[in-house]
Motif scaffolding. Structure first.
Motif, PDB file in Angstrom:
ATOM      1  N   VAL A  70       0.827  -1.209   0.000  1.00  0.00           N
ATOM      2  CA  VAL A  70       0.000   0.000   0.000  1.00  0.00           C
ATOM      3  C   VAL A  70       0.861   1.259   0.000  1.00  0.00           C
ATOM      4  O   VAL A  70       2.025   1.242   0.402  1.00  0.00           O
ATOM      5  N   HIS A  71       0.256   2.326  -0.492  1.00  0.00           N
ATOM      6  CA  HIS A  71       0.849   3.669  -0.473  1.00  0.00           C
ATOM      7  C   HIS A  71       2.102   3.779  -1.354  1.00  0.00           C
ATOM      8  O   HIS A  71       2.874   4.721  -1.208  1.00  0.00           O
ATOM      9  N   ARG A  72       2.312   2.814  -2.229  1.00  0.00           N
ATOM     10  CA  ARG A  72       3.371   2.910  -3.232  1.00  0.00           C
ATOM     11  C   ARG A  72       2.760   2.504  -4.571  1.00  0.00           C
ATOM     12  O   ARG A  72       1.935   1.593  -4.625  1.00  0.00           O
ATOM     13  N   HIS A  73       3.173   3.177  -5.607  1.00  0.00           N
ATOM     14  CA  HIS A  73       2.590   2.918  -6.927  1.00  0.00           C
ATOM     15  C   HIS A  73       3.480   1.963  -7.716  1.00  0.00           C
ATOM     16  O   HIS A  73       4.613   2.313  -8.086  1.00  0.00           O
ATOM     17  N   ALA A  74       2.981   0.767  -7.962  1.00  0.00           N
ATOM     18  CA  ALA A  74       3.731  -0.221  -8.728  1.00  0.00           C
ATOM     19  C   ALA A  74       3.425  -0.064 -10.213  1.00  0.00           C
ATOM     20  O   ALA A  74       2.263  -0.125 -10.633  1.00  0.00           O
ATOM     21  N   ILE A  75       4.467   0.136 -11.016  1.00  0.00           N
ATOM     22  CA  ILE A  75       4.321   0.256 -12.469  1.00  0.00           C
ATOM     23  C   ILE A  75       4.652  -1.098 -13.086  1.00  0.00           C
ATOM     24  O   ILE A  75       5.779  -1.579 -12.943  1.00  0.00           O
ATOM     25  N   PRO A  76       3.692  -1.748 -13.732  1.00  0.00           N
ATOM     26  CA  PRO A  76       4.006  -3.047 -14.338  1.00  0.00           C
ATOM     27  C   PRO A  76       5.047  -2.893 -15.441  1.00  0.00           C
ATOM     28  O   PRO A  76       5.142  -1.841 -16.076  1.00  0.00           O
ATOM     29  N   PHE A  77       5.807  -3.940 -15.639  1.00  0.00           N
ATOM     30  CA  PHE A  77       6.880  -3.881 -16.630  1.00  0.00           C
ATOM     31  C   PHE A  77       6.829  -5.123 -17.494  1.00  0.00           C
ATOM     32  O   PHE A  77       6.877  -6.237 -16.963  1.00  0.00           O
ATOM     33  N   LEU A  78       6.662  -4.950 -18.779  1.00  0.00           N
ATOM     34  CA  LEU A  78       6.400  -3.729 -19.514  1.00  0.00           C
ATOM     35  C   LEU A  78       4.965  -3.259 -19.279  1.00  0.00           C
ATOM     36  O   LEU A  78       4.099  -4.059 -18.941  1.00  0.00           O
ATOM     37  N   GLU A  79       4.722  -1.967 -19.541  1.00  0.00           N
ATOM     38  CA  GLU A  79       3.349  -1.474 -19.386  1.00  0.00           C
ATOM     39  C   GLU A  79       2.947  -0.629 -20.579  1.00  0.00           C
ATOM     40  O   GLU A  79       3.770   0.013 -21.227  1.00  0.00           O
ATOM     41  N   ARG A  80       1.655  -0.713 -20.871  1.00  0.00           N
ATOM     42  CA  ARG A  80       1.026   0.157 -21.851  1.00  0.00           C
ATOM     43  C   ARG A  80      -0.285   0.649 -21.247  1.00  0.00           C
ATOM     44  O   ARG A  80      -1.116  -0.159 -20.828  1.00  0.00           O
ATOM     45  N   ASP A  81      -0.416   1.966 -21.161  1.00  0.00           N
ATOM     46  CA  ASP A  81      -1.612   2.583 -20.576  1.00  0.00           C
ATOM     47  C   ASP A  81      -1.853   2.062 -19.163  1.00  0.00           C
ATOM     48  O   ASP A  81      -2.993   1.853 -18.741  1.00  0.00           O
ATOM     49  N   GLY A  82      -0.766   1.837 -18.429  1.00  0.00           N
ATOM     50  CA  GLY A  82      -0.863   1.412 -17.040  1.00  0.00           C
ATOM     51  C   GLY A  82      -1.114  -0.068 -16.847  1.00  0.00           C
ATOM     52  O   GLY A  82      -1.200  -0.534 -15.708  1.00  0.00           O
ATOM     53  N   GLN A  83      -1.214  -0.848 -17.944  1.00  0.00           N
ATOM     54  CA  GLN A  83      -1.509  -2.272 -17.841  1.00  0.00           C
ATOM     55  C   GLN A  83      -0.282  -3.097 -18.229  1.00  0.00           C
ATOM     56  O   GLN A  83       0.552  -2.670 -19.034  1.00  0.00           O
ATOM     57  N   TYR A  84      -0.197  -4.294 -17.645  1.00  0.00           N
ATOM     58  CA  TYR A  84       0.915  -5.193 -17.969  1.00  0.00           C
ATOM     59  C   TYR A  84       0.854  -5.569 -19.443  1.00  0.00           C
ATOM     60  O   TYR A  84      -0.197  -5.929 -19.963  1.00  0.00           O
ATOM     61  N   TRP A  85       2.010  -5.507 -20.115  1.00  0.00           N
ATOM     62  CA  TRP A  85       2.061  -5.720 -21.551  1.00  0.00           C
ATOM     63  C   TRP A  85       2.838  -6.981 -21.931  1.00  0.00           C
ATOM     64  O   TRP A  85       2.847  -7.396 -23.084  1.00  0.00           O
ATOM     65  N   GLY A  86       3.547  -7.586 -20.978  1.00  0.00           N
ATOM     66  CA  GLY A  86       4.365  -8.752 -21.280  1.00  0.00           C
ATOM     67  C   GLY A  86       5.839  -8.416 -21.281  1.00  0.00           C
ATOM     68  O   GLY A  86       6.237  -7.247 -21.179  1.00  0.00           O
ATOM     69  N   PRO A  87       6.699  -9.423 -21.393  1.00  0.00           N
ATOM     70  CA  PRO A  87       8.146  -9.184 -21.365  1.00  0.00           C
ATOM     71  C   PRO A  87       8.635  -8.505 -22.631  1.00  0.00           C
ATOM     72  O   PRO A  87       7.987  -8.590 -23.684  1.00  0.00           O
ATOM     73  N   PRO A  88       9.771  -7.816 -22.565  1.00  0.00           N
ATOM     74  CA  PRO A  88      10.325  -7.158 -23.759  1.00  0.00           C
ATOM     75  C   PRO A  88      10.843  -8.184 -24.753  1.00  0.00           C
ATOM     76  O   PRO A  88      11.202  -9.300 -24.392  1.00  0.00           O
ATOM     77  N   THR A  89      10.912  -7.789 -26.016  1.00  0.00           N
ATOM     78  CA  THR A  89      11.397  -8.707 -27.052  1.00  0.00           C
ATOM     79  C   THR A  89      12.916  -8.841 -27.030  1.00  0.00           C
ATOM     80  O   THR A  89      13.448  -9.847 -27.494  1.00  0.00           O
ATOM     81  N   ASN A  90      13.613  -7.834 -26.501  1.00  0.00           N
ATOM     82  CA  ASN A  90      15.072  -7.891 -26.453  1.00  0.00           C
ATOM     83  C   ASN A  90      15.591  -6.927 -25.394  1.00  0.00           C
ATOM     84  O   ASN A  90      14.818  -6.190 -24.762  1.00  0.00           O
ATOM     85  N   ASP A  91      16.918  -6.921 -25.206  1.00  0.00           N
ATOM     86  CA  ASP A  91      17.542  -6.059 -24.199  1.00  0.00           C
ATOM     87  C   ASP A  91      17.342  -4.579 -24.507  1.00  0.00           C
ATOM     88  O   ASP A  91      17.115  -3.776 -23.590  1.00  0.00           O
ATOM     89  N   GLU A  92      17.447  -4.221 -25.782  1.00  0.00           N
ATOM     90  CA  GLU A  92      17.310  -2.807 -26.148  1.00  0.00           C
ATOM     91  C   GLU A  92      15.942  -2.272 -25.737  1.00  0.00           C
ATOM     92  O   GLU A  92      15.821  -1.162 -25.199  1.00  0.00           O
ATOM     93  N   MET A  93      14.917  -3.069 -25.977  1.00  0.00           N
ATOM     94  CA  MET A  93      13.571  -2.657 -25.605  1.00  0.00           C
ATOM     95  C   MET A  93      13.439  -2.558 -24.085  1.00  0.00           C
ATOM     96  O   MET A  93      12.821  -1.625 -23.553  1.00  0.00           O
ATOM     97  N   ALA A  94      14.036  -3.520 -23.374  1.00  0.00           N
ATOM     98  CA  ALA A  94      13.961  -3.518 -21.909  1.00  0.00           C
ATOM     99  C   ALA A  94      14.598  -2.258 -21.333  1.00  0.00           C
ATOM    100  O   ALA A  94      14.029  -1.602 -20.443  1.00  0.00           O
ATOM    101  N   ILE A  95      15.780  -1.890 -21.839  1.00  0.00           N
ATOM    102  CA  ILE A  95      16.482  -0.706 -21.326  1.00  0.00           C
ATOM    103  C   ILE A  95      15.721   0.566 -21.680  1.00  0.00           C
ATOM    104  O   ILE A  95      15.585   1.486 -20.859  1.00  0.00           O
ATOM    105  N   SER A  96      15.200   0.613 -22.903  1.00  0.00           N
ATOM    106  CA  SER A  96      14.425   1.785 -23.324  1.00  0.00           C
ATOM    107  C   SER A  96      13.192   1.974 -22.445  1.00  0.00           C
ATOM    108  O   SER A  96      12.882   3.099 -22.019  1.00  0.00           O
ATOM    109  N   GLU A  97      12.479   0.893 -22.176  1.00  0.00           N
ATOM    110  CA  GLU A  97      11.280   0.977 -21.346  1.00  0.00           C
ATOM    111  C   GLU A  97      11.628   1.313 -19.899  1.00  0.00           C
ATOM    112  O   GLU A  97      10.873   2.024 -19.218  1.00  0.00           O
ATOM    113  N   LEU A  98      12.755   0.804 -19.440  1.00  0.00           N
ATOM    114  CA  LEU A  98      13.215   1.161 -18.094  1.00  0.00           C
ATOM    115  C   LEU A  98      13.413   2.665 -17.987  1.00  0.00           C
ATOM    116  O   LEU A  98      12.937   3.312 -17.037  1.00  0.00           O
ATOM    117  N   GLU A  99      14.098   3.243 -18.965  1.00  0.00           N
ATOM    118  CA  GLU A  99      14.373   4.679 -18.925  1.00  0.00           C
ATOM    119  C   GLU A  99      13.086   5.488 -19.108  1.00  0.00           C
ATOM    120  O   GLU A  99      12.949   6.580 -18.554  1.00  0.00           O
TER     121      GLU A  99
END
Length: 398
Positions: free
Chosen positions: A318-347
């Protein structure tokens, strides 16, 4: 010394109907210099009639029948012992090899004498021989000749390509050096066990072509939950091969292998816990402990990236906002296709205010599958918590 360039060996037991199709797929190959060896493990159906009928029409067929069932692993080793060719492929009696398999596999091994085996891709079919839409995952496998140790490294990071015996052609000289099939962990992983032992000493050749057709049966051994224990055990053995290699002379690489070994061992234990309920925390208890860890680490009101395979839920603390990873429009989107996508989404999440990234135990595999992401996190941020429930990096610091 050798009578034929290639031996195709078919182990069989009580599958007369499917066996005929398997044999015909071999005889239809555009490569005449072959021997077809059928090893019958004491079938009590029409297997012998089917094989002998086909053998009358094609002298390349050799039929060997065991008077008693010696088990499939011993039968498979009999094929290695009976082989008199420089190249050997084992095709299970319910699978098929596709046009060009022998010719292209032989060419690959002839061109690359350092390779212990060649590996092609498979199509999949159901029990009625209907082709299934699923495609074989090739991970990060490069085409052509691959260093065997590099192949093992990809496999233990779940970025390699699955082994099916019908898609491989093995060099007899390599088999003579590493030995035949063995089953230190499971009958159903003897193929991956042998492939790792070959790859530990030889290169391999990868053919990015669908050259075999694998039958998927309901209730196969690979579908059983306990099968994951054997798969993890084979992966741990594979790490041992890497630790024994010259690659392990590099201290950084040794550290990476040690971390993977710890992660695999943890996954193996986790797989066992549900079989022995009183051995470990329940899922709910473990999640409650993880929530306490996060609450103690992250200030109230802060946002954090949650990598949990969408299993913990965004309200687990509670009282902390968990951002799903990956996310689209605040919803869980699934794992990244590669490392580049993972790092980009992290940033991207970090630029929007995420102060920490939390890897929950269901997603620990991310840190070994996405190597570049793992290195990026360790190079740029401080790991502030690591236990059997979660791994946390502080994204506020460089």
């Amino acid at each position: 010394m050798f009578k034929e360039k290639v031996t195709i060996a078919i182990p069989t037991y009580n599958r007369a109907g499917l066996l005929q199709g398997c044999i015909k797929s071999v005889l239809a190959q555009d490569y005449p210099d072959l021997r077809l060896l059928v090893l019958d493990n004491a079938s009590d159906d029409d297997t012998e009639i089917v094989v002998r009928s086909l053998a009358k029409e094609d002298e390349r067929i050799t039929y060997i029948r065991h008077e008693t069932n010696i088990g499939f692993a011993r039968n498979w080793n009999c094929m290695i012992e009976a082989n008199q060719s420089p190249y050997l492929t084992i095709v299970p009696d319910d699978d098929l090899i596709l046009p060009g398999f022998i010719r292209e596999s032989v060419q690959a091994l002839d061109e690359h004498p350092s390779a212990g085996f060649s590996l092609a891709l498979a199509k999949f079919m159901d029990g009625d021989s209907t082709i299934l839409p699923q495609k074989q995952d090739t991970g990060d496998m490069p085409d052509g000749l691959i260093n065997g140790l590099e192949y093992i490294d990809l496999c233990i990071a779940w970025r390699g390509c699955s082994i099916y015996t019908a898609t491989t052609m093995m060099r007899a000289a390599a088999l003579a050096e590493v030995g035949s099939f063995d089953s230190p962990h499971s009958w159903n992983t003897i193929d991956s066990n042998l492939s790792f032992r070959l790859a530990a000493r030889f290169d391999i050749v990868f053919l990015r072509k669908e050259l075999a057709q694998i039958r998927v049966h309901p209730g196969q051994l690979s579908d059983y939950p306990w099968q994951k224990f054997a798969v993890l055990a084979e992966s741990i053995d594979a790490i041992a091969y890497l630790l024994k290699s010259d690659r392990a002379a590099d201290a950084t690489y040794r550290q990476q292998l040690a971390e993977r070994l710890l992660a695999l061992n943890a996954r193996k234990s986790e797989s066992i816990h549900h079989l022995v309920p009183h051995l470990y925390w329940s899922w709910t208890e473990r999640l409650e402990l993880a929530a306490q860890d996060v609450a103690a680490l992250i200030p109230p009101g802060d946002s954090f990236i949650l990598v949990d395979q969408n299993q913990w839920g965004d309200q687990f603390v509670v009282h902390r906002h968990a951002i799903p990873f990956l996310e689209r429009d605040g919803q869980y989107w699934g794992p990244p296709t590669n490392d580049e996508m993972a790092i980009s989404e992290l940033e991207r999440s970090r630029s929007r205010g995420a102060s920490f990234i939390i890897f929950g135990w269901p997603a620990f595999w991310w840190l070994y599958h996405y190597d570049a992401l793992h290195r990026y996190l360790h190079s740029n941020f401080r790991c502030v918590l690591k236990n059997s429930r979660l791994i946390a990096f502080d994204l506020r610091q460089y």
